[in-house]
Scaffold this motif. Structure first.
Motif, PDB file in Angstrom:
ATOM      1  N   ALA A  82       0.996  -1.245  -0.140  1.00  0.00           N
ATOM      2  CA  ALA A  82       0.008  -0.016  -0.040  1.00  0.00           C
ATOM      3  C   ALA A  82       0.991   1.235  -0.032  1.00  0.00           C
ATOM      4  O   ALA A  82       0.698   2.183  -0.852  1.00  0.00           O
ATOM      5  CB  ALA A  82      -0.969  -0.099   1.129  1.00  0.00           C
TER       6      ALA A  82
ATOM      7  N   SER B  90      -2.237   2.848  -3.106  1.00  0.00           N
ATOM      8  CA  SER B  90      -3.174   2.378  -3.139  1.00  0.00           C
ATOM      9  C   SER B  90      -4.387   2.405  -2.226  1.00  0.00           C
ATOM     10  O   SER B  90      -4.227   2.156  -1.015  1.00  0.00           O
ATOM     11  CB  SER B  90      -3.160   0.782  -3.540  1.00  0.00           C
ATOM     12  OG  SER B  90      -4.639   0.242  -3.629  1.00  0.00           O
TER      13      SER B  90
ATOM     14  N   LEU C  81      -5.545  -1.142  -1.262  1.00  0.00           N
ATOM     15  CA  LEU C  81      -4.655  -1.785  -0.411  1.00  0.00           C
ATOM     16  C   LEU C  81      -4.578  -1.386   1.079  1.00  0.00           C
ATOM     17  O   LEU C  81      -4.166  -1.686   1.897  1.00  0.00           O
ATOM     18  CB  LEU C  81      -3.353  -1.752  -1.332  1.00  0.00           C
ATOM     19  CG  LEU C  81      -2.895  -2.957  -2.233  1.00  0.00           C
ATOM     20  CD1 LEU C  81      -1.799  -2.547  -2.844  1.00  0.00           C
ATOM     21  CD2 LEU C  81      -3.288  -4.168  -1.656  1.00  0.00           C
ATOM     22  N   GLY C  82      -4.561   0.249   1.085  1.00  0.00           N
ATOM     23  CA  GLY C  82      -4.427   0.748   2.284  1.00  0.00           C
ATOM     24  C   GLY C  82      -5.481   0.380   3.142  1.00  0.00           C
ATOM     25  O   GLY C  82      -5.432   0.213   4.371  1.00  0.00           O
TER      26      GLY C  82
ATOM     27  N   ILE D 237      -1.752  -4.951  -6.833  1.00  0.00           N
ATOM     28  CA  ILE D 237      -2.937  -4.715  -6.013  1.00  0.00           C
ATOM     29  C   ILE D 237      -3.700  -6.094  -6.154  1.00  0.00           C
ATOM     30  O   ILE D 237      -4.173  -6.626  -5.165  1.00  0.00           O
ATOM     31  CB  ILE D 237      -3.619  -3.775  -6.622  1.00  0.00           C
ATOM     32  CG1 ILE D 237      -3.127  -2.373  -6.503  1.00  0.00           C
ATOM     33  CG2 ILE D 237      -5.367  -3.903  -5.825  1.00  0.00           C
ATOM     34  CD1 ILE D 237      -4.099  -1.336  -7.033  1.00  0.00           C
TER      35      ILE D 237
END
Length: 221
Positions: free
Chosen positions: A50, A55, A58-59, A123
């Protein structure tokens, strides 16, 4: 030694109602410790991706793994405590899940007006990794999905993580196909909505259990 099965099953109350499983069994404690370890390892892996990619999806995934590690530890601590303590812990977890959803939504909005598209392959790969980690956790917890608010909150968080990881993986594929950051941002918004729904469910059950405990004081400490 094999533990009696009755420890993992709801008990019948004297009035005929069913007492929900409160997690007070050695087997469930061991399961929670394993799930905490799974989430801690997954957080470290996904957080790295992340940060590298910027992203939103992803975060969201990384923050959820971190939050789950902390909230599962609270769940473990609350086992064996009074109904008020267990329900209060679940209430705290529900509120923190709601705050996490707001933060993720804010991050997605911020990313919408800044930054380049992240790498879709990264991702998707980390999303699938998260799905496998959550699938293992879900298999460990599935027998205990209908317990009290404290136990149920653990299951709901794990169920959310399965959904979340698939959404993240799909977002990565769409980012790769479209060369756009919008699929990643939309995925972040979807995850925020899922978290808010679960937060409402956990808070509602916690409040109901707290009210019931107030009407009928518990004798356990």
């Amino acid at each position: 030694m094999t533990e009696p099965l009755i420890q993992d099953r709801p008990a019948a109350a004297c009035c005929g109602a069913t007492v929900k499983f409160d997690g007070a069994s050695p087997a469930y404690r061991r399961i929670l410790l394993a799930v905490i370890a799974i989430n801690a390892v997954a957080f470290a892996a996904v957080a790295g991706g992340a940060l590298a990619q910027g992203s939103a999806s992803l975060g969201a995934n990384a923050l959820d793994f971190l939050a789950d590690s902390a909230t599962y530890a609270i769940s473990l601590w609350a086992i064996g405590k009074s109904v008020q303590v267990r329900s209060g812990a679940a209430l705290l977890k529900g509120a923190s899940l709601g705050l996490l959803a707001v933060f993720i939504l804010g991050f997605a909005i911020w990313r919408a007006v800044s930054g380049a598209p992240p790498e879709g392959a990264v991702i998707t790969g980390l999303g699938l990794f998260g799905f496998l980690a959550n699938a293992v956790a879900a298999l460990l917890l599935v027998r205990h999905r209908d317990g009290d608010a404290n136990v149920r909150s653990v299951w709901l968080c794990t169920r959310n993580d399965l959904i979340e990881s698939l959404v993240v993986a799909a977002a990565g594929g769409l980012v790769w196909l479209t060369a756009s950051r919008w699929p990643d941002l939309i995925a972040g918004g979807i995850l925020a909505a899922v978290f808010l729904q679960s937060a409402w469910s956990i808070v509602s059950q916690s409040r109901a259990e707290l009210k019931a405990a107030t009407r009928q004081p518990q004798t356990q400490s």
